[in-house]
Design a protein around this motif. Structure first.
Motif, PDB file in Angstrom:
ATOM      1  N   GLU A 316     -14.023 -67.032 -39.586  1.00  0.00           N
ATOM      2  CA  GLU A 316     -13.199 -66.317 -40.214  1.00  0.00           C
ATOM      3  C   GLU A 316     -13.785 -64.679 -39.984  1.00  0.00           C
ATOM      4  O   GLU A 316     -13.276 -63.762 -39.401  1.00  0.00           O
ATOM      5  CB  GLU A 316     -12.824 -66.404 -41.784  1.00  0.00           C
ATOM      6  N   ARG A 317     -15.173 -64.727 -40.440  1.00  0.00           N
ATOM      7  CA  ARG A 317     -15.985 -63.412 -40.313  1.00  0.00           C
ATOM      8  C   ARG A 317     -15.996 -62.997 -38.726  1.00  0.00           C
ATOM      9  O   ARG A 317     -15.881 -62.001 -38.563  1.00  0.00           O
ATOM     10  CB  ARG A 317     -17.192 -63.673 -40.977  1.00  0.00           C
ATOM     11  N   SER A 318     -16.319 -64.034 -37.967  1.00  0.00           N
ATOM     12  CA  SER A 318     -16.506 -63.722 -36.597  1.00  0.00           C
ATOM     13  C   SER A 318     -15.085 -62.962 -36.043  1.00  0.00           C
ATOM     14  O   SER A 318     -15.149 -62.093 -35.209  1.00  0.00           O
ATOM     15  CB  SER A 318     -16.601 -64.791 -35.906  1.00  0.00           C
ATOM     16  N   ILE A 319     -13.887 -63.509 -36.497  1.00  0.00           N
ATOM     17  CA  ILE A 319     -12.589 -63.098 -35.934  1.00  0.00           C
ATOM     18  C   ILE A 319     -12.537 -61.678 -36.315  1.00  0.00           C
ATOM     19  O   ILE A 319     -12.088 -60.805 -35.613  1.00  0.00           O
ATOM     20  CB  ILE A 319     -11.520 -63.882 -36.429  1.00  0.00           C
ATOM     21  N   VAL A 320     -12.872 -61.298 -37.567  1.00  0.00           N
ATOM     22  CA  VAL A 320     -12.594 -59.899 -38.022  1.00  0.00           C
ATOM     23  C   VAL A 320     -13.767 -59.163 -37.357  1.00  0.00           C
ATOM     24  O   VAL A 320     -13.463 -57.875 -37.043  1.00  0.00           O
ATOM     25  CB  VAL A 320     -13.144 -60.207 -39.534  1.00  0.00           C
ATOM     26  N   ARG A 321     -15.052 -59.717 -37.084  1.00  0.00           N
ATOM     27  CA  ARG A 321     -15.862 -58.557 -36.555  1.00  0.00           C
ATOM     28  C   ARG A 321     -15.516 -58.390 -34.984  1.00  0.00           C
ATOM     29  O   ARG A 321     -15.480 -57.013 -34.593  1.00  0.00           O
ATOM     30  CB  ARG A 321     -17.419 -59.218 -36.427  1.00  0.00           C
ATOM     31  N   ALA A 322     -15.066 -59.359 -34.462  1.00  0.00           N
ATOM     32  CA  ALA A 322     -14.601 -59.186 -32.796  1.00  0.00           C
ATOM     33  C   ALA A 322     -13.473 -58.100 -32.770  1.00  0.00           C
ATOM     34  O   ALA A 322     -13.477 -57.494 -31.860  1.00  0.00           O
ATOM     35  CB  ALA A 322     -14.513 -60.644 -32.169  1.00  0.00           C
ATOM     36  N   VAL A 323     -12.575 -58.345 -33.672  1.00  0.00           N
ATOM     37  CA  VAL A 323     -11.299 -57.526 -33.458  1.00  0.00           C
ATOM     38  C   VAL A 323     -11.666 -55.908 -33.834  1.00  0.00           C
ATOM     39  O   VAL A 323     -11.525 -55.307 -33.214  1.00  0.00           O
ATOM     40  CB  VAL A 323     -10.474 -58.013 -34.375  1.00  0.00           C
ATOM     41  N   GLU A 324     -12.459 -55.937 -34.962  1.00  0.00           N
ATOM     42  CA  GLU A 324     -13.105 -54.432 -35.382  1.00  0.00           C
ATOM     43  C   GLU A 324     -13.743 -53.949 -34.049  1.00  0.00           C
ATOM     44  O   GLU A 324     -13.495 -52.746 -33.811  1.00  0.00           O
ATOM     45  CB  GLU A 324     -13.893 -54.525 -36.426  1.00  0.00           C
ATOM     46  N   VAL A 325     -14.650 -54.653 -33.363  1.00  0.00           N
ATOM     47  CA  VAL A 325     -15.444 -53.954 -32.193  1.00  0.00           C
ATOM     48  C   VAL A 325     -14.441 -53.646 -31.161  1.00  0.00           C
ATOM     49  O   VAL A 325     -14.471 -52.782 -30.449  1.00  0.00           O
ATOM     50  CB  VAL A 325     -16.558 -55.008 -31.926  1.00  0.00           C
ATOM     51  N   ALA A 326     -13.740 -54.695 -30.685  1.00  0.00           N
ATOM     52  CA  ALA A 326     -12.611 -54.477 -29.768  1.00  0.00           C
ATOM     53  C   ALA A 326     -11.796 -52.974 -29.956  1.00  0.00           C
ATOM     54  O   ALA A 326     -11.522 -52.473 -29.020  1.00  0.00           O
ATOM     55  CB  ALA A 326     -11.699 -55.653 -29.712  1.00  0.00           C
ATOM     56  N   ALA A 327     -11.408 -53.275 -31.196  1.00  0.00           N
ATOM     57  CA  ALA A 327     -10.517 -52.049 -31.706  1.00  0.00           C
ATOM     58  C   ALA A 327     -11.313 -50.487 -31.517  1.00  0.00           C
ATOM     59  O   ALA A 327     -10.768 -49.488 -31.215  1.00  0.00           O
ATOM     60  CB  ALA A 327     -10.111 -51.953 -33.062  1.00  0.00           C
ATOM     61  N   ARG A 328     -12.541 -50.485 -31.604  1.00  0.00           N
ATOM     62  CA  ARG A 328     -13.543 -49.442 -31.642  1.00  0.00           C
ATOM     63  C   ARG A 328     -13.747 -49.029 -30.158  1.00  0.00           C
ATOM     64  O   ARG A 328     -14.296 -48.113 -29.595  1.00  0.00           O
ATOM     65  CB  ARG A 328     -14.754 -49.293 -32.248  1.00  0.00           C
ATOM     66  N   GLY A 329     -13.231 -49.814 -29.232  1.00  0.00           N
ATOM     67  CA  GLY A 329     -13.178 -49.663 -27.857  1.00  0.00           C
ATOM     68  C   GLY A 329     -14.236 -50.803 -27.158  1.00  0.00           C
ATOM     69  O   GLY A 329     -15.093 -50.313 -26.155  1.00  0.00           O
ATOM     70  N   GLY A 330     -14.940 -51.615 -27.679  1.00  0.00           N
ATOM     71  CA  GLY A 330     -15.826 -52.640 -27.083  1.00  0.00           C
ATOM     72  C   GLY A 330     -17.327 -52.163 -27.561  1.00  0.00           C
ATOM     73  O   GLY A 330     -17.343 -51.116 -28.108  1.00  0.00           O
ATOM     74  N   ASP A 331     -18.188 -53.114 -27.182  1.00  0.00           N
ATOM     75  CA  ASP A 331     -19.255 -52.887 -27.517  1.00  0.00           C
ATOM     76  C   ASP A 331     -20.262 -53.306 -26.309  1.00  0.00           C
ATOM     77  O   ASP A 331     -21.153 -54.279 -26.662  1.00  0.00           O
ATOM     78  CB  ASP A 331     -19.822 -53.476 -29.104  1.00  0.00           C
ATOM     79  N   THR A 332     -20.196 -52.860 -24.983  1.00  0.00           N
ATOM     80  CA  THR A 332     -20.720 -53.330 -23.989  1.00  0.00           C
ATOM     81  C   THR A 332     -22.353 -53.350 -24.296  1.00  0.00           C
ATOM     82  O   THR A 332     -23.020 -53.896 -23.321  1.00  0.00           O
ATOM     83  CB  THR A 332     -20.345 -52.449 -22.697  1.00  0.00           C
ATOM     84  N   GLY A 333     -22.787 -52.611 -25.085  1.00  0.00           N
ATOM     85  CA  GLY A 333     -24.355 -52.527 -25.254  1.00  0.00           C
ATOM     86  C   GLY A 333     -24.934 -53.760 -25.961  1.00  0.00           C
ATOM     87  O   GLY A 333     -26.000 -53.953 -25.938  1.00  0.00           O
ATOM     88  N   ARG A 334     -24.056 -54.505 -26.413  1.00  0.00           N
ATOM     89  CA  ARG A 334     -24.299 -55.573 -27.299  1.00  0.00           C
ATOM     90  C   ARG A 334     -23.592 -56.938 -26.818  1.00  0.00           C
ATOM     91  O   ARG A 334     -23.256 -57.496 -27.569  1.00  0.00           O
ATOM     92  CB  ARG A 334     -24.328 -55.418 -28.769  1.00  0.00           C
ATOM     93  N   THR A 335     -23.408 -57.191 -25.605  1.00  0.00           N
ATOM     94  CA  THR A 335     -22.923 -58.190 -24.962  1.00  0.00           C
ATOM     95  C   THR A 335     -23.375 -59.394 -25.348  1.00  0.00           C
ATOM     96  O   THR A 335     -24.565 -59.919 -25.568  1.00  0.00           O
ATOM     97  CB  THR A 335     -23.072 -58.189 -23.559  1.00  0.00           C
ATOM     98  N   GLY A 336     -22.524 -60.476 -26.108  1.00  0.00           N
ATOM     99  CA  GLY A 336     -22.946 -61.626 -26.551  1.00  0.00           C
ATOM    100  C   GLY A 336     -23.902 -61.432 -27.942  1.00  0.00           C
ATOM    101  O   GLY A 336     -24.619 -62.328 -28.288  1.00  0.00           O
ATOM    102  N   ALA A 337     -23.413 -60.539 -28.496  1.00  0.00           N
ATOM    103  CA  ALA A 337     -24.246 -60.181 -29.925  1.00  0.00           C
ATOM    104  C   ALA A 337     -24.056 -61.483 -30.736  1.00  0.00           C
ATOM    105  O   ALA A 337     -23.085 -62.062 -30.937  1.00  0.00           O
ATOM    106  CB  ALA A 337     -23.794 -59.049 -30.570  1.00  0.00           C
ATOM    107  N   THR A 338     -24.898 -61.774 -31.859  1.00  0.00           N
ATOM    108  CA  THR A 338     -24.855 -62.614 -32.805  1.00  0.00           C
ATOM    109  C   THR A 338     -24.885 -62.211 -34.156  1.00  0.00           C
ATOM    110  O   THR A 338     -24.993 -60.819 -34.293  1.00  0.00           O
ATOM    111  CB  THR A 338     -26.244 -63.664 -32.745  1.00  0.00           C
ATOM    112  N   THR A 339     -24.421 -62.750 -35.086  1.00  0.00           N
ATOM    113  CA  THR A 339     -24.747 -62.236 -36.425  1.00  0.00           C
ATOM    114  C   THR A 339     -25.343 -63.136 -37.426  1.00  0.00           C
ATOM    115  O   THR A 339     -25.372 -64.394 -37.005  1.00  0.00           O
ATOM    116  CB  THR A 339     -23.254 -62.567 -37.163  1.00  0.00           C
TER     117      THR A 339
END
Length: 339
Positions: A316-339
């Motif tokens: 659940e939390r991963s969906i929230v975070r991934a969508v939030e990052v995508a909405a900001r325009g992605g985060d290519t500097g943290r490819t494959g980031a972990t939480t």
């Protein structure tokens, strides 16, 4: 020691003819097959080497509709770093770079990545007598054993293993199509129909027929180049399989979601398309409350085991975070980031 014969195919027709022999298997990069052979999990009688086939199997190019064709023999590293992939499909680049080590990516092929088998230890270790995927009818050792990394969605009493591919999760979110060749000609398999849930036949991973060869993966025209992100949550930062992963691609109209594509990895026997969450987000402004509501609705169907209940909240939390990052325009500097 069992004898193994070897044949090098230089065209698709020769490969398809050779694979019809009893015990024959295709070998490309071999990064999964060789491991299975070493462990005695798979015992082929013949290896059909397809790495010398031309016919565009090792190239990447555009399709007439503006989409992209990636040959089945393209190396994962080449696919990840190709300009057309990086520019039009950054979600795929992120997923490929999150998978395995650089050395493996330099050997592994796109077709082989689609076909790789689960890393469930009960499947991989022949010392365990119970594995319906390896020995149909023997039972599922993971259900009564250790299953921290196993499935919480779409599993069955016969198997709770998960698909290990990062690439396939991105392809699921991108609505890819798998092109295959067989004795009766070519056919196209939507990625959503390529991998199977276990049901009562967990030994069958895909809908590919035994006498067919993957020739390419085809992607529709770019739709999420500016709002996409692949998030991989794992126990260590490199060379580890996902506990949960999320491929998210969005089309936005201001702050409202006009289209959402979300797929999960590490939670099911196949890449899990989060259609419930997608529907709940579509047409609504993005907010933390909306995202949490959609993610919770998607995971309501989860049936975790005693050791992997944490995956429900993690997904659940991963969906929230991934969508939030995508909405900001992605985060290519943290490819494959972990939480």
């Amino acid at each position: 020691m069992e004898a193994i014969s070897y044949e090098r195919a230089f065209d698709v027709a020769t490969a398809l003819r050779a694979i019809r022999e009893p015990g024959a298997v295709f070998i490309g990069g071999g990064t999964n097959l060789v491991d299975l052979m070493k462990g005695g999990v798979q015992r082929p009688l013949k290896l059909v080497d397809i790495t010398h086939i031309g016919a565009g199997l090792d190239t990447i190019g555009t399709l007439p509709d503006g989409g992209l064709r990636i040959g089945a023999l393209v190396r994962n590293s080449d696919a990840a770093n190709h300009a057309l992939v990086r520019e039009g499909y950054p979600l795929l680049t992120e997923a490929l770079l999150a998978g395995a080590s650089a050395q493996l990516r330099n050997m592994a092929t796109v077709g082989g990545n689609l076909m790789q088998r689960t890393r469930c230890p009960y499947f991989y270790d022949t010392a365990f007598p119970s594995c319906n995927k390896r020995l149909p009818g023997s039972g599922c050792g993971a259900i009564a054993g250790h299953h921290r990394g196993h499935a919480i969605l779409g599993a069955s009493p016969q198997c709770i293993a998960v698909n290990p591919s990062d690439m396939s999760v991105a392809l699921a979110a991108l609505d890819a199509t798998v092109r295959v060749a067989g004795q009766d000609g070519e056919r196209l398999i939507p990625i959503s129909e390529f991998h199977r849930l276990p049901g009562d036949r967990p030994d069958i991973d895909t809908t590919l027929r035994p006498d067919e060869l993957i020739t390419a993966v085809e992607l529709p025209p770019p739709a999420f180049a500016h709002h996409a992100h692949y998030l991989k949550v794992r126990d260590r930062a490199s060379y580890a399989f996902a506990l949960v992963s999320v491929a998210a691609g969005l089309r936005l109209d201001g702050n409202a979601v006009s289209t959402a594509h979300i797929a999960l990895g590490g939670v099911a026997h196949k890449p899990w398309r989060a259609t419930i969450a997608e529907r709940m987000l579509t047409g609504r402004p993005l907010s933390d409350a909306t995202l949490r509501e959609a993610a919770a609705a998607e995971l309501r169907a989860a049936h975790p085991q005693r050791e992997n209940r944490f995956k429900v909240a993690l997904a659940e939390r991963s969906i929230v975070r991934a969508v939030e990052v995508a909405a900001r325009g992605g985060d290519t500097g943290r490819t494959g980031a972990t939480t």
